[in-house]
Design an enzyme around this catalytic site. Structure first.
Site, short mmCIF file in Angstrom:
data_model
loop_
_atom_site.label_atom_id
_atom_site.label_comp_id
_atom_site.label_asym_id
_atom_site.label_seq_id
_atom_site.Cartn_x
_atom_site.Cartn_y
_atom_site.Cartn_z
CD GLU A 186 -2.90 -1.11 0.09
OE1 GLU A 186 -3.06 -0.02 -0.50
OE2 GLU A 186 -3.51 -2.13 -0.22
CB CYS A 229 -0.94 7.46 1.16
SG CYS A 229 -2.32 6.51 1.83
#
Length: 479
Positions: free
Chosen positions: A205, A239
């Protein structure tokens, strides 16, 4: 730790649904019973981080994920019957979700609690044991989690590892049954290389430069308000934060005016504002400033939205005022490097195809944003670009539905989790087939081959050719 967990897993076998739910419940109890300690630890790690922001982003944000996972665990564990036709001929085929064994989870510093316990809950639901490597950057949160884990779990169920980069590197080299990593693209490459030595499958991720498109028919002021708030979540250290915004050329000045007004309203003070999240450490603070300063030196227009009378950036507090950057060119590092701070790039555009080409010429982002109606331009943007997800008119809304997978593509990640996807990520879908027929169905595959086998093969091939010729007739190049 790994050997002990694997031995316990092999000895006890796949756990029942009740055991899996109990582990998920204890994991959540570890958090809920110690909320104040976690808020304090993360406040010390960041220097300045809002209690409310921590409660919302780190803790309340995980509650629905836990409830959804534990309530569906028994259902997800069930075998799936496949091959209806084969069952008519006496062959039973089931696909059974089997636990992998021991799952390693490497956490990031930006959300140091949520982004380890949510994947751990999915791994528990799938029947695995879990080892977590906490980020050394958020050392107080890491040490608290290590201490608490020992109170709520046997180390053969859950073990938490702390330490620096050397410990992290050793962790990635362990022969786990699956390795889950959240962090930067650069570190993700190193994690995958280390895992490859033991053929350990990985879920990565990662991040990336997330684009935003303000549509030609969008409400400019409305879009600017939402984008400004999205950029400032956790001080921009997320993110899925917007990184750069494409605005129709004729609306750029109005959009920047609206951004400036929104940001000034959000932060009338910064230096003493406990809701204004600081850079997590000196290294990230200096990295963000270096990106901005290089862009300025190379000709970009840089505007700091600092409150009157405050001297920012502030190295002691590690606070950078919201900053807008225009006139970015490709030789600037800020054009290609993920910013991960309170800085937003604004770019003009003339056509949506120009935006599509720009996005496609770069690594796929974790998420792409669109502000405007769901019309033909938006659908063309979705169809012709690659990204981990798409969110329209709202920040990170693609992550809200627990039934939907979350993950990146290309440089922004590999694999996905959340909900059933997380369960599947940490499971092996094993096919179990059997028959009680008195004769061997596949005996014809072994020699000697008779005329009957030859005729059957000939018939199957002739039938396949006829079907295929009908499908491709007139559709081959040059036809």
């Amino acid at each position: 730790m790994l050997a002990s967990q694997r031995a316990a897993f092999l000895k006890e076998g796949p756990p029942s649904a009740a055991v899996r739910r109990n582990r998920i419940d204890r994991l959540l109890a570890m958090v809920l019973d110690n909320i104040d300690d976690y808020v304090d630890a993360m406040g010390r790690d960041f220097g300045t981080r809002s209690r409310t922001g921590t409660l919302f982003a780190e803790i309340t944000g995980m509650l629905t994920a836990f409830e959804h996972t534990r309530s569906h665990t028994a259902k997800w564990m069930r075998a799936t019957k496949v091959g209806r036709v084969s069952r008519l001929f006496g062959v039973r085929v089931d696909v059974q979700p089997a636990p992998l064994g021991v799952v390693g989870i490497i956490g990031p510093w930006n959300f140091p609690l949520q982004l380890v316990v949510v994947p751990a809950a999915s791994a528990f639901a799938a029947g695995n044991r879990v080892m977590i490597k906490m980020s050394e950057i958020t050392a107080h949160t890491a040490e608290l989690t290590r201490t608490l884990a020992a109170k709520y779990f046997d180390p053969d169920e859950l073990a938490v590892v702390t330490g620096g980069a050397d410990i992290g590197a050793a962790f990635t080299r362990l022969p786990f049954d699956h390795l889950f990593f959240t962090g930067s693209t650069g570190v993700g490459r190193a994690v995958q290389r280390a895992a490859a030595e033991n053929l350990v499958p990985v879920t990565l991720e990662l991040g990336g430069k997330n684009p935003v498109v303000v549509a030609p028919d969008a409400d400019i002021a409305h879009a600017a308000g939402r984008i400004a708030r999205a950029r400032m979540v956790n001080g921009g250290q997320v993110c899925v934060c917007p990184d750069y915004v494409f605005v129709p050329g004729e609306h750029v000045d109005g959009f920047v005016d609206a951004l400036r007004e929104q940001l000034r309203g959000m932060f009338p003070t910064i230096a003493s504002n406990i809701d204004y999240t600081a850079s997590v450490n000196r290294a990230n603070y200096e990295r963000v400033l270096a990106l901005v300063e290089e862009a300025r030196e190379l000709g970009a227009q840089v505007e700091s939205i600092a409150p009157a009378g405050e001297t920012l950036p502030d190295a002691a507090a590690r606070k950078i005022a919201p900053t807008l950057v225009r006139g970015v060119t490709e030789e600037m590092r800020i054009a290609s490097e993920e910013i991960f701070g309170p800085v937003l790039i604004v770019r003009p555009y003339q056509t949506v195809d120009e935006v599509i080409d720009h996005v496609n010429e770069r690594p796929a982002p974790l998420v792409a944003y669109w502000f405007g109606p769901d019309r033909a331009d938006f659908r063309r943007f979705v169809a012709r670009t690659r990204s981990g997800g798409i969110a329209r008119n709202e920040f990170a809304i693609h992550m809200f539905a627990e039934q939907a997978p979350f993950g990146g593509v290309g440089h922004s990640g590999m694999g996905a989790y959340h909900g059933k996807t997380g369960f599947d990520t940490f499971s092996h879908m094993r096919t179990v087939a059997g028959t009680d027929l008195p004769f061997a169905i596949t005996g014809i595959a072994a020699p000697p081959f008779g005329r009957g086998t030859e005729r059957m093969i000939d018939f199957a091939l002739r039938s396949a050719r006829r079907r295929n010729r009908r499908r491709v007739r007139g559709r081959l190049p040059g036809a």
